[in-house]
Every structure is written in structure tokens, then in C-alpha cells.
Design an enzyme around this catalytic site. Structure first.
Site, mmCIF file in Angstrom:
data_model
loop_
_atom_site.group_PDB
_atom_site.id
_atom_site.type_symbol
_atom_site.label_atom_id
_atom_site.label_comp_id
_atom_site.label_asym_id
_atom_site.label_seq_id
_atom_site.Cartn_x
_atom_site.Cartn_y
_atom_site.Cartn_z
ATOM 1 N N ASP A 106 48.050 48.284 49.914
ATOM 2 C CA ASP A 106 49.119 47.323 50.032
ATOM 3 C C ASP A 106 50.514 48.000 50.202
ATOM 4 O O ASP A 106 50.876 48.468 51.412
ATOM 5 C CB ASP A 106 49.147 46.205 48.950
ATOM 6 C CG ASP A 106 49.857 45.011 48.944
ATOM 7 O OD1 ASP A 106 50.567 44.813 49.942
ATOM 8 O OD2 ASP A 106 50.251 44.537 47.910
ATOM 9 N N LYS A 134 47.342 46.725 54.746
ATOM 10 C CA LYS A 134 48.665 45.881 55.007
ATOM 11 C C LYS A 134 49.821 46.889 55.598
ATOM 12 O O LYS A 134 50.633 47.063 54.666
ATOM 13 C CB LYS A 134 49.122 44.884 53.934
ATOM 14 C CG LYS A 134 48.076 44.016 53.696
ATOM 15 C CD LYS A 134 48.823 43.042 52.525
ATOM 16 C CE LYS A 134 47.816 42.082 51.693
ATOM 17 N NZ LYS A 134 48.262 41.547 50.727
HETATM 18 P P1 IMP Z 1 48.971 49.075 46.250
HETATM 19 O O1 IMP Z 1 49.926 48.113 46.476
HETATM 20 O O2 IMP Z 1 48.744 49.515 47.485
HETATM 21 O O3 IMP Z 1 49.501 49.960 45.189
HETATM 22 O O4 IMP Z 1 47.886 48.121 45.782
HETATM 23 C C1 IMP Z 1 47.418 48.190 44.517
HETATM 24 C C2 IMP Z 1 46.067 47.054 44.291
HETATM 25 O O5 IMP Z 1 46.594 45.575 44.506
HETATM 26 C C3 IMP Z 1 45.112 47.024 45.324
HETATM 27 O O6 IMP Z 1 44.073 47.984 44.866
HETATM 28 C C4 IMP Z 1 44.424 45.717 44.941
HETATM 29 O O7 IMP Z 1 43.329 45.682 43.937
HETATM 30 C C5 IMP Z 1 45.539 44.775 44.812
HETATM 31 N N1 IMP Z 1 46.156 43.996 45.810
HETATM 32 C C6 IMP Z 1 46.939 44.252 47.024
HETATM 33 N N2 IMP Z 1 47.049 43.419 47.775
HETATM 34 C C7 IMP Z 1 46.095 42.534 47.399
HETATM 35 C C8 IMP Z 1 45.681 41.226 48.039
HETATM 36 O O8 IMP Z 1 46.291 40.605 49.087
HETATM 37 N N3 IMP Z 1 44.780 40.411 47.363
HETATM 38 C C9 IMP Z 1 44.203 40.942 46.294
HETATM 39 N N4 IMP Z 1 44.673 42.077 45.530
HETATM 40 C C10 IMP Z 1 45.592 42.867 46.296
#
Ligand code: IMP
Length: 178
Positions: A106, A134
Site C-alpha cells: 500500500d 496500490k
Molecule cells: P503498507 O502501507 O504498504 O505498509 O501496508 C501495510 C499493511 O496494511 C499491509 O500488509 C496490509 O496488511 C494492510 N493494508 C493495506 N491496504 C489494505 C487494504 O486495502 N485492506 C486491508 N489491509 C490493507
């Protein structure tokens, strides 16, 4: 389009179970080709990747291992940026070919913090397999080697991903209704 309600939010189907499985087959085939004879270790990041890890690993036909770690804290529908330390990494990764299995990139903060940690174990190589990316939300550039689906910047649920711990059991992926 099927809608479901989880707590206070409504979600609609975004990817069918069949579409997910077909794409995982393609990714598994690529990995089987790229890692033949290398005996890779899959490192699945819990909790979100458990379903993807299971379905992907079932389609790995070369000699391979799998292990699991627990990392991030994530609450509600926005990334907190707070990342916990890796828990439960007790496999010796020195000189091993590691393939991280993650549910979603994300903001990219989780992987940006975890990758340098993992490098301390001196693996032979590290690659990243993610179920979802994303691109519009990603703030830290992360190299994704195997990506199942690039999706818009909307909260998603199902296939291992949760909303306040609910919805992980859904075999298809849902997107938050605006
Ligand atoms: P980051 O923002 O790339 O560090 O993502 C961290 C974590 O947030 C991911 O491993 C997911 O577990 C969770 N996450 C991010 N986006 C979503 C979403 O749209 N739905 C559910 N969990 C999410």
C-alpha cells in the site's frame, strides 16, 4: 455485483475467486521456472498473506520451503505507519534464496522497513511476491518481482485481508463502496 456489509462499511465484489486462482497459477509457473534447482524459502508475512501463501505454495512444483513471520500493526482503513518487529523468524536464511509473500503493498512502509532487516540475515537473494499493489498509494518505491494484481487506491477486503480483523475468510476480493 454482490455487496456485503462488514461492521459499518459496505463492500462490493472486485475480483472473483476464479480470477484470483488463475492469476496465482501464472505467478507460480513463473516462480517454478525462475527458481528451479535453487530450493527457495518462501517467507510469508502474517496475517494478511496466509491465504495467498497457501494457494501459491500449493502450485509450487520445485523443491521449496515455507516459513512465516508476523510484522505489522494495521487498524481500520488507513495505514498507521507503525510497524512492529518481525516475530518468529527462526529459519536460517544465510545463503538462501528468499521469496517474501505479502498480501499488499500500500504505502510501501512495511516492506521498506522489513527489507533491510531481512538483509541482515545475509540471504543469497530476496524477491518479493505480492497479491496486490496500490501504485497510487505507494510513497516508498518498492521493487515488486511478482505481482498478482495492481489495484486502485481503495480499501479492499477478503482473501486474507481484513477490516478490523473481519472478512479474511472471503474467497474473493471486495472493494469499499464509496
Ligand atoms: P503498507 O502501507 O504498504 O505498509 O501496508 C501495510 C499493511 O496494511 C499491509 O500488509 C496490509 O496488511 C494492510 N493494508 C493495506 N491496504 C489494505 C487494504 O486495502 N485492506 C486491508 N489491509 C490493507
Amino acid at each position: 455485483m454482490a455487496q456485503i456489509k462488514v461492521l459499518d462499511k459496505t463492500f462490493e465484489t472486485y475480483l472473483s475467486a476464479e480470477k484470483i486462482q488463475n492469476r496465482i497459477t501464472e505467478i507460480a509457473n513463473e516462480i517454478n521456472k525462475d527458481y528451479a534447482g535453487k530450493k527457495p524459502v518462501f517467507l510469508a508475512i502474517l496475517n494478511g498473506s496466509f491465504m495467498f501463501a497457501s494457494d501459491l505454495f500449493k502450485q509450487i512444483t520445485i523443491e521449496a520451503e515455507i516459513t512465516f513471520v508476523k510484522l505489522a500493526s494495521y487498524e481500520g482503513t488507513t495505514t498507521t505507519g507503525k510497524v512492529k518487529q518481525a516475530i518468529g523468524l527462526n529459519t536460517d536464511l544465510k545463503d538462501r534464496h528468499v521469496i517474501i509473500i505479502e498480501d499488499i503493498v500500500d504505502t510501501g512502509h512495511t516492506m521498506a522497513q522489513f527489507l533491510p532487516e531481512l538483509e541482515k540475515s545475509n540471504p543469497a537473494s530476496i524477491k518479493l511476491a505480492v497479491f496486490l499493489h496500490k501504485p497510487e498509494a505507494t510513497l516508498v518505491p518498492i521493487t515488486i518481482d511478482y505481482c498478482c494484481f495492481s489495484i486502485p487506491n481503495k480499501f479492499v477486503l477478503g482473501y486474507g485481508l481484513d477490516y478490523d480483523q473481519l472478512g479474511r475468510n472471503l474467497p474473493e476480493l471486495y472493494q469499499l463502496c464509496e
